[in-house]
Design a protein around this motif. Structure first.
Motif, mmCIF file in Angstrom:
data_model
loop_
_atom_site.group_PDB
_atom_site.id
_atom_site.type_symbol
_atom_site.label_atom_id
_atom_site.label_comp_id
_atom_site.label_asym_id
_atom_site.label_seq_id
_atom_site.Cartn_x
_atom_site.Cartn_y
_atom_site.Cartn_z
ATOM 1 N N VAL A 1 7.354 14.036 -1.334
ATOM 2 C CA VAL A 1 7.107 12.575 -1.276
ATOM 3 C C VAL A 1 8.016 11.907 -0.215
ATOM 4 O O VAL A 1 7.248 10.978 0.643
ATOM 5 C CB VAL A 1 7.479 12.166 -2.787
ATOM 6 N N ILE B 1 0.180 4.382 9.336
ATOM 7 C CA ILE B 1 0.106 3.094 9.349
ATOM 8 C C ILE B 1 -0.009 2.332 10.722
ATOM 9 O O ILE B 1 -0.713 1.370 10.789
ATOM 10 C CB ILE B 1 1.431 2.728 8.403
ATOM 11 N N ASN C 1 0.814 -1.406 -0.052
ATOM 12 C CA ASN C 1 0.222 -0.107 -0.005
ATOM 13 C C ASN C 1 0.924 1.181 0.065
ATOM 14 O O ASN C 1 0.483 2.201 -0.670
ATOM 15 C CB ASN C 1 -0.865 -0.105 1.184
ATOM 16 N N LEU C 2 1.863 1.100 0.742
ATOM 17 C CA LEU C 2 2.728 2.283 0.838
ATOM 18 C C LEU C 2 3.473 2.580 -0.600
ATOM 19 O O LEU C 2 3.547 3.812 -1.296
ATOM 20 C CB LEU C 2 3.978 2.013 1.650
ATOM 21 N N PHE D 1 1.059 4.201 -2.804
ATOM 22 C CA PHE D 1 0.689 5.441 -2.413
ATOM 23 C C PHE D 1 1.717 6.464 -3.039
ATOM 24 O O PHE D 1 1.611 7.708 -3.313
ATOM 25 C CB PHE D 1 0.575 5.724 -0.841
ATOM 26 N N ILE D 2 3.058 6.001 -2.715
ATOM 27 C CA ILE D 2 4.058 6.693 -3.009
ATOM 28 C C ILE D 2 4.080 7.013 -4.559
ATOM 29 O O ILE D 2 4.303 8.119 -5.311
ATOM 30 C CB ILE D 2 5.394 5.929 -2.546
ATOM 31 N N ILE E 1 6.040 11.799 2.977
ATOM 32 C CA ILE E 1 5.015 10.884 3.136
ATOM 33 C C ILE E 1 5.470 9.589 3.799
ATOM 34 O O ILE E 1 4.876 9.099 4.584
ATOM 35 C CB ILE E 1 4.519 10.551 1.801
#
Lengths: 492, 458
Positions: free
Chosen positions: B404, B415, A158-159, A162-163, B407
């Motif tokens: 980015v 998370i 998921n990361l 998203f990235i 993030i």
């Protein structure tokens, strides 16, 4: 005013659903609420004038004064189809998850409805800033849906997802800001974007800035690496949202925000984009041959099919674009159907491995027939919905270049091979211990599959009304871009 | 103007209250006084266009909006301080008074019209902070923080003072308007002036914690009590940037082709160092410290895009950053107090036990990461669009890459809270915290959706 209702109705539903907390009854609420949206879009369709290329039901409000940002939204032929796709699929997606008992369902359905608002915003926005807001507003909920209710590897996968997407979007944001700072009136309005005349080199940069965001979303080779993992790890409703609706944001963006905004950049780099799309078709098809994981197989087949749609867009003629428009709708319906079939299989068999299935057609004939119809739609058999879309797309490609159409045409053959093999492995052959007691579909499953099969056949037999919706808009858009490429080329 | 007087008197009143052992009255009186000061500030919006007190200060719109946001943030931080200082020491009144004194310095920092007032403002603020950083007298890291902060602070003040002196030597005045007039009229370039500007920039970059002058920040932020860190990374940082922008915009704008390349380099370096080191942190507080360096980099964009609307951009960014940071620190204080740990793993499973806390902290993290529909996005958007229209395209692309990277570490919190279900004890969230969390989250979302109403204040 209708447009505000259209965009914010799901959001209100999301707030209500999130307050209703842990009771499973929230499913019904979300379903009814999504039917309201569907009803509203049906009403809009009935009063929509498909012969005009102009956006209708427009709303314009100065939102953020000093930057020239306005809340500007409207629906033209292209948007109309996307709105129908979104509002048509969301109720089906909610209905298809009735058999799941997700933990904390209030949040789950609230996120789906929230995402619906974001998607509708993307498809109706006529202002660059607003488009970007919708773009991200659709991303946040799906991030949480996949992260909270996804499979074991969800966190890492998921990361990555998203990235990838956020990087693409931020670069697009720079493109949007850059365009806005060069508009004659300093606004973010799409009409002003269309009036900007930049030199070819700069347009090339703008083209890539936008293309990156759309290519990641679709996904186009080589920006696709997040996609199979994410589709596999996501809960089924998440995969359906991602493949059924969300990836259309990329194609829609290319049609409205990429090519008309940077026509000279497109004239220069369009062939590269086309090449990437076609490469993706072949590449993903070959990988799909090897897949035993049913969700992964659908994921790769989706890359291949979307590659064809993207190719149809990047040849930029009326046939290709019309094919892309109707195929977006078809792909939405078909991939939803496939994921639902996969979900039924996975839920009953508790595995994604197709080797462990087999012979299900003997124990669950209705299910097998429905699966077959969806499959035939996906591999574009005549008289199913996939056929008319792929036919138009290939015509468009043929008009552009013979070889492009030949290679892209392979997708049909490849698709038939891996799809039929999947069918053979799961449905035909001998039953084993696992499949012997396979339960025939019932209740909501029957309803959902019935609707999907009906759509596949009806659109396949009589696609004209749908083609008619987007025709005027597509024609005027193509003319406008061609005119601009001619016009600007002569000035430089 | 009246706000400054109110705050100064309030601090003395608090000291007297402490003297008479009226402990219970300390916080309410402080909050009441600050609310009064806030109202007085708001009333003065648009009332002074000219410098006052022999041209020493100017309470223009710039000063009013930045005073307003610093006072408001201080109120939020102080609401979190209920029962906080009592755990540390018996002499609670001093701490409230010290915070108020430093706030008085901050009001001067955002409204000076004379370089000497800038120096006085910074010193009033800093001296109070040196003490506040070390209020945990028996705590080793708190002592370290105070000492480090003091040494580095004194050092940077030296630069600042030296720069001011050189500028005075070159232009013959401390007054902002007169310096500007000199810069506009004189054509000859004097090395005295340029050295002065460089030293001034170095001094101010120390104060705002921009790289490569950031070395004190992580240790000081980590060693200080969390509440003081919250105050430092929101109010103090905002004030530092306001002071920075004020002098560069009103005074040295005519020489911008000389110093803007320097700021560009500092901004790029801050972004890179802040972001990359933050990724490797395992503890929430230290991550916030490093991320504050990267936010300093973003805020420097306001100086690079030097024009009237960069004030706007800085204001919105600072406001967004402040409210989001208040949420983050509120969560940090709760976590430290109740679990004694602030590693990312200690956030696991909070979403299930404390949905409200998790939700507000998520909004804060999204805002700090610059995700749309939050104030942080609007701030970044304004910074980027101003800088892009000043033709620093490569810098903005670099900033986007850094956003980015950001993030990675902001989403670790999300998370942990949502995606890693784990059995844990529920955190008790006192009412004061609830109010602050709700207000800040609401402000973050409202600013993200409709920034117009604060962006148009200047």
């Amino acid at each position: 005013m209708e447009i505000l209702l259209l965009i914010f109705l799901p959001l209100v539903g999301a707030v209500i659903a999130s307050l209703s907390g842990k009771s499973q009854g929230v499913k019904t609420l979300a379903f009814i609420w999504s039917l309201l949206s569907l009803g509203l879009s049906a009403y809009l369709l009935s009063v929509f004038n498909p012969n005009s290329p102009e956006p209708q039901f427009t709303y314009d409000y100065p939102w953020f004064l000093y930057s020239g940002i306005r809340f500007q939204a409207g629906i033209d032929g292209i948007s109309m189809l996307m709105v129908l796709l979104t509002n048509g699929l969301i109720p089906l997606i909610i209905l298809s998850s009735f058999k799941h008992h997700y933990r904390n369902p209030g949040a789950f359905y609230a996120l789906i409805l929230f995402m619906q608002s974001g998607l509708l915003l993307v498809f109706t926005a006529l202002d660059g800033f607003l488009f970007y807001i919708g773009w991200e507003a659709a991303l946040i909920p799906i991030y949480f849906i996949c992260g909270i209710w996804g499979g074991e590897n969800r966190i890492r996968v998921n990361l990555k997802f998203f990235i990838y997407t956020i990087f693409g979007s931020l670069i697009m944001l720079l493109g949007i800001i850059y365009m806005a700072s060069h508009t004659p009136d300093g606004t973010f309005s799409i009409q002003s974007f269309y009036k900007v005349t930049l030199d070819p080199a700069t347009q090339g940069w703008v083209f890539w800035a936008f293309f990156l965001a759309f290519a990641v979303k679709m996904p186009v080779f080589p920006f696709h690496t997040w996609q199979p993992d994410t589709y596999t790890e996501a809960p089924t409703a998440g995969s359906m949202l991602l493949a059924g609706v969300m990836l259309k944001m990329g194609i829609y963006g290319a049609i409205r925000w990429l090519i008309p905004v940077a026509p000279l950049g497109f004239a220069e780099w369009g062939p590269v984009a086309l090449l990437l799309s076609i490469t993706g078709i072949v590449y993903a098809s070959i990988i799909a041959f090897k897949q035993k994981d049913i969700k992964r197989l659908i994921a790769y087949s989706s890359i291949a099919h979307v590659g064809l749609i993207a190719a149809g867009v990047f040849v930029w003629n009326v046939k290709g674009l019309q094919g892309a428009m109707i195929q977006m709708l078809n792909h939405g319906v078909n991939v939803f159907g496939l994921f639902f079939v996969a979900d039924i299989l996975i839920r009953r068999m508790e595995t994604r491995d197709t080797d462990k299935m087999g012979g299900i057609a003997a124990v669950a004939p209705t299910f097998a027939v429905a699966f077959l119809v969806i499959l035939l739609g996906t591999i574009a058999l005549p008289l199913t919905n996939g056929f008319i879309g792929e036919f138009l797309l290939l015509m468009g490609l043929y008009n552009y270049n013979l070889w492009a159409s030949v290679i892209a045409g392979l997708t049909i053959i490849f698709g038939a091979v891996y799809m039929l093999r999947m069918y053979q492995r799961t449905m035909l052959g001998n039953t084993n211990e696992g499949t012997l007691n396979f339960k025939e579909i019932d209740g909501t499953e029957k309803l959902v599959l019935g609707i999907v099969c009906l759509l596949i056949i009806v659109i396949g037999v009589y696609p004209n009304p749908i083609l008619h919706i987007s025709e005027a808009t597509v024609k005027s858009l193509v003319e406008m871009v061609d005119g601009r490429i001619q016009g600007i080329s002569t000035t430089f | 103007m009246n706000a400054l007087i109110t705050i100064s008197l309030l601090a003395i009143l608090i000291l007297y209250l402490g003297l008479f052992k009226a402990k219970r009255a300390l916080l309410p009186v402080t909050l009441l006084g600050l609310t009064g000061a806030f109202v007085l500030t708001v009333i003065e919006w648009n009332s002074y266009a000219q410098p006052i007190f022999n041209n020493m200060m100017q309470f223009d719109r710039f000063a009013v909006v930045f005073s307003g946001i610093t006072i408001l943030t201080t109120v939020l931080v102080l609401i979190l301080s209920k029962d906080y200082f009592e755990r540390i020491s018996a002499n609670v009144a001093e701490y409230y008074a010290l915070i108020l004194f430093s706030l008085a310095g901050i009001i001067i920092m955002v409204s000076y019209h004379n370089l000497s007032m800038l120096f006085i403002g910074i010193e009033i603020m800093s001296v109070s902070l040196y003490i506040l950083a070390g209020i945990k007298k028996r705590d080793f890291s708190s002592n370290e923080a105070a000492l480090k902060y003091f040494l580095m602070g004194a050092f940077s003040t030296g630069f600042l003072l030296f720069g001011t002196a050189l500028i005075y030597g070159a232009t013959g005045s401390f007054d902002l308007a007169e310096i500007r007039e000199y810069l506009v009229s004189s054509t000859k370039s004097s090395p005295l002036l340029y050295s002065g500007i460089i030293l001034l920039i170095v001094g101010l970059c120390f104060k705002v914690g921009a790289a490569p002058f950031h070395f004190w920040t992580p240790d000081v932020y980590e060693g200080s009590p969390s509440l003081i860190t919250a105050y430092m990374s929101t109010v103090v940082k905002t004030a530092g940037f306001a002071a920075f922008l004020r002098i560069m915009l009103y005074c040295f704008a005519p020489k911008q082709e000389f110093w803007i390349p320097m700021i560009v380099a500092i901004a790029a370096l801050s972004l890179l160092i802040g972001n990359v080191t933050a990724v490797y942190q395992q503890h929430f507080k230290r991550m916030l410290a490093y991320s504050s360096i990267s936010h300093a980099g973003y805020m420097l964009f306001g100086l690079i895009a030097l024009n009237a609307s960069s004030v706007n951009a800085l204001f919105v960014y600072a406001a967004a950053y402040s409210v989001a940071s208040v949420i983050a620190f509120a969560a940090l204080i709760l976590l430290q107090r109740q679990t004694g740990n602030d590693s990312f793993d200690s956030f696991n499973g909070i979403a299930r036990k404390n949905p409200f806390l998790a939700f507000t902290l998520t909004i804060a993290m999204l805002s700090l990461a610059g995700i749309p529909l939050t104030a942080g996005f609007v701030g970044k958007f304004m910074m980027f669009s101003r800088t892009l229209s000043a033709y620093h395209t490569i810098l903005v692309v670099f900033a986007v890459i850094n956003a980015v990277i950001g993030i990675f570490y902001y989403f670790r919190v999300i998370i942990s809270m949502y995606f890693k279900p784990e059995e844990r004890a529920e955190l008790t969230v006192p009412t004061g915290f609830k109010i602050v969390l709700a207000f800040s989250a609401l402000a973050t979302v409202v600013l993200g959706i409709y920034p117009e109403f604060i962006a148009s204040l200047i």
